[in-house]
Design a protein around this motif. Structure first.
Motif, PDB file in Angstrom:
ATOM      1  N   ASP A  69     -10.329   4.707   6.445  1.00 37.84           N
ATOM      2  CA  ASP A  69      -9.748   3.502   7.026  1.00 37.84           C
ATOM      3  C   ASP A  69      -8.539   3.009   6.231  1.00 37.84           C
ATOM      4  N   LEU A  70      -7.814   3.964   5.612  1.00 39.01           N
ATOM      5  CA  LEU A  70      -6.606   3.615   4.859  1.00 39.01           C
ATOM      6  C   LEU A  70      -5.559   3.023   5.790  1.00 39.01           C
ATOM      7  N   PRO A  71      -4.725   2.120   5.299  1.00 44.23           N
ATOM      8  CA  PRO A  71      -3.656   1.585   6.136  1.00 44.23           C
ATOM      9  C   PRO A  71      -2.465   2.538   6.253  1.00 44.23           C
ATOM     10  N   VAL A  72      -2.300   3.416   5.266  1.00 45.72           N
ATOM     11  CA  VAL A  72      -1.155   4.326   5.269  1.00 45.72           C
ATOM     12  C   VAL A  72      -1.494   5.601   4.504  1.00 45.72           C
ATOM     13  N   GLU A  73      -0.991   6.728   5.005  1.00 45.53           N
ATOM     14  CA  GLU A  73      -1.101   8.026   4.330  1.00 45.53           C
ATOM     15  C   GLU A  73       0.277   8.679   4.426  1.00 45.53           C
ATOM     16  N   ILE A  74       0.704   9.306   3.325  1.00 44.79           N
ATOM     17  CA  ILE A  74       2.053   9.876   3.276  1.00 44.79           C
ATOM     18  C   ILE A  74       1.992  11.273   2.672  1.00 44.79           C
ATOM     19  N   GLU A  75       2.773  12.185   3.256  1.00 45.16           N
ATOM     20  CA  GLU A  75       2.970  13.528   2.693  1.00 45.16           C
ATOM     21  C   GLU A  75       4.455  13.733   2.501  1.00 45.16           C
ATOM     22  N   ALA A  76       4.847  14.710   1.673  1.00 46.64           N
ATOM     23  CA  ALA A  76       6.267  14.902   1.385  1.00 46.64           C
ATOM     24  C   ALA A  76       6.560  16.318   0.909  1.00 46.64           C
ATOM     25  N   GLU A  77       7.832  16.596   0.782  1.00 46.18           N
ATOM     26  CA  GLU A  77       8.323  17.874   0.255  1.00 46.18           C
ATOM     27  C   GLU A  77       9.491  17.556  -0.688  1.00 46.18           C
ATOM     28  N   ARG A  93      11.854  15.625   2.482  1.00 47.89           N
ATOM     29  CA  ARG A  93      11.355  14.904   3.642  1.00 47.89           C
ATOM     30  C   ARG A  93      10.074  14.156   3.295  1.00 47.89           C
ATOM     31  N   VAL A  94       9.845  13.075   4.001  1.00 45.12           N
ATOM     32  CA  VAL A  94       8.663  12.248   3.821  1.00 45.12           C
ATOM     33  C   VAL A  94       8.101  11.961   5.210  1.00 45.12           C
ATOM     34  N   HIS A  95       6.794  12.155   5.363  1.00 49.20           N
ATOM     35  CA  HIS A  95       6.128  11.901   6.649  1.00 49.20           C
ATOM     36  C   HIS A  95       5.056  10.849   6.429  1.00 49.20           C
ATOM     37  N   GLY A  96       5.264   9.676   7.006  1.00 48.69           N
ATOM     38  CA  GLY A  96       4.328   8.575   6.836  1.00 48.69           C
ATOM     39  C   GLY A  96       3.527   8.305   8.091  1.00 48.69           C
ATOM     40  N   MET A  97       2.235   8.116   7.893  1.00 52.10           N
ATOM     41  CA  MET A  97       1.333   7.785   8.995  1.00 52.10           C
ATOM     42  C   MET A  97       0.728   6.411   8.702  1.00 52.10           C
ATOM     43  N   PRO A 121       8.348   1.722  10.375  1.00 52.28           N
ATOM     44  CA  PRO A 121       9.407   1.951   9.385  1.00 52.28           C
ATOM     45  C   PRO A 121       9.404   0.908   8.264  1.00 52.28           C
ATOM     46  N   ALA A 122       9.118  -0.348   8.595  1.00 46.74           N
ATOM     47  CA  ALA A 122       9.078  -1.403   7.570  1.00 46.74           C
ATOM     48  C   ALA A 122       7.939  -1.155   6.582  1.00 46.74           C
ATOM     49  N   VAL A 123       6.803  -0.646   7.060  1.00 44.64           N
ATOM     50  CA  VAL A 123       5.699  -0.286   6.162  1.00 44.64           C
ATOM     51  C   VAL A 123       6.167   0.791   5.198  1.00 44.64           C
ATOM     52  N   MET A 124       6.794   1.831   5.726  1.00 42.40           N
ATOM     53  CA  MET A 124       7.223   2.975   4.920  1.00 42.40           C
ATOM     54  C   MET A 124       8.320   2.628   3.919  1.00 42.40           C
ATOM     55  N   ASN A 125       9.004   1.519   4.130  1.00 43.82           N
ATOM     56  CA  ASN A 125      10.027   1.107   3.166  1.00 43.82           C
ATOM     57  C   ASN A 125       9.429   0.863   1.783  1.00 43.82           C
ATOM     58  N   GLY A 126       8.159   0.485   1.714  1.00 42.75           N
ATOM     59  CA  GLY A 126       7.514   0.309   0.412  1.00 42.75           C
ATOM     60  C   GLY A 126       7.520   1.597  -0.391  1.00 42.75           C
ATOM     61  N   PHE A 127       7.328   2.721   0.277  1.00 36.92           N
ATOM     62  CA  PHE A 127       7.368   4.033  -0.366  1.00 36.92           C
ATOM     63  C   PHE A 127       8.814   4.421  -0.700  1.00 36.92           C
ATOM     64  N   SER A 128       9.679   4.373   0.304  1.00 38.39           N
ATOM     65  CA  SER A 128      11.069   4.808   0.105  1.00 38.39           C
ATOM     66  C   SER A 128      11.775   4.004  -0.976  1.00 38.39           C
ATOM     67  N   SER A 153       0.837  -1.210   0.000  1.00 41.22           N
ATOM     68  CA  SER A 153       0.000   0.000   0.000  1.00 41.22           C
ATOM     69  C   SER A 153       0.869   1.256   0.000  1.00 41.22           C
ATOM     70  N   ALA A 154       1.955   1.234   0.770  1.00 49.57           N
ATOM     71  CA  ALA A 154       2.855   2.387   0.806  1.00 49.57           C
ATOM     72  C   ALA A 154       3.468   2.633  -0.576  1.00 49.57           C
ATOM     73  N   ARG A 155       3.789   1.571  -1.287  1.00 56.24           N
ATOM     74  CA  ARG A 155       4.294   1.721  -2.670  1.00 56.24           C
ATOM     75  C   ARG A 155       3.216   2.363  -3.545  1.00 56.24           C
ATOM     76  N   LYS A 156       1.960   1.915  -3.395  1.00 50.88           N
ATOM     77  CA  LYS A 156       0.866   2.505  -4.172  1.00 50.88           C
ATOM     78  C   LYS A 156       0.661   3.981  -3.820  1.00 50.88           C
ATOM     79  N   VAL A 157       0.909   4.338  -2.567  1.00 50.44           N
ATOM     80  CA  VAL A 157       0.844   5.758  -2.191  1.00 50.44           C
ATOM     81  C   VAL A 157       1.906   6.529  -2.981  1.00 50.44           C
ATOM     82  N   GLY A 158       3.083   5.948  -3.110  1.00 52.66           N
ATOM     83  CA  GLY A 158       4.143   6.593  -3.887  1.00 52.66           C
ATOM     84  C   GLY A 158       3.725   6.821  -5.330  1.00 52.66           C
ATOM     85  N   LEU A 159       3.077   5.831  -5.930  1.00 52.82           N
ATOM     86  CA  LEU A 159       2.611   5.978  -7.310  1.00 52.82           C
ATOM     87  C   LEU A 159       1.545   7.066  -7.404  1.00 52.82           C
TER      88      LEU A 159
END
Length: 161
Positions: free
Chosen positions: A148-156, A99-103, A114-121, A72-78
């Protein structure tokens, strides 16, 4: 070295269209806010190729597994790359991820955010390489997220003006 646009094409990655919002829902903010040489990216969730929100939905460590959350974190990146491409005209305008802020919607005592967010990074580093793609990052667990998303990410990101 190939640019981000060329790398996406070589990998056969097609970015999703704008998020399909529920009927009557209006967001009072842009997905990407460009200010000078910076682009601030609002919180994004995972999307399917048709623009709808992507499941699974729920808390990670409960109804969503670590591997599902990482995907899901990878899909957030896309999703985020799609928004950036639409706003900037080309992802090749990005000169650096700041910077990247993952929730992460976390079940009680789930500590592998952190392991979840690795999909994005991992996606960002794959597309932009280690110099442009490296970023500072936060990965926090939260009690709930919209829809009810499993992950939400914002960035700069830094961009060419």
């Amino acid at each position: 070295m190939p640019g981000a646009e060329e790398k996406l094409a070589a990998l056969g990655i097609v970015l999703p269209p704008p998020l399909k919002l529920p009927p009557g829902m209006v967001l009072p903010f842009p997905w990407v806010n460009v200010r000078g040489d910076r682009a601030y990216i609002s919180g994004h969730g995972p999307q399917e190729p048709d623009g709808s929100l992507a499941g699974p939905f729920g808390a990670v460590g409960d109804s969503v597994s670590l591997e599902e959350a990482r995907a899901s974190a990878r899909k957030v990146g896309l999703s985020m790359l799609g928004s950036l491409q639409r706003e900037l005209g080309s992802l090749d305008r990005i000169t650096g991820w700041c910077r990247v802020h993952g929730m992460v919607n976390s079940a009680s005592r789930f500590t592998q955010t952190p392991a979840v967010m690795n999909g994005f990074s991992d996606l960002i580093l794959e597309i932009f390489g280690p110099e442009v793609g490296r970023h500072a990052r936060t990965a926090i667990g939260v009690a709930a997220l919209p829809f009810d998303l499993p992950v939400e990410i914002e960035a700069e990101v830094m961009i060419k003006e």
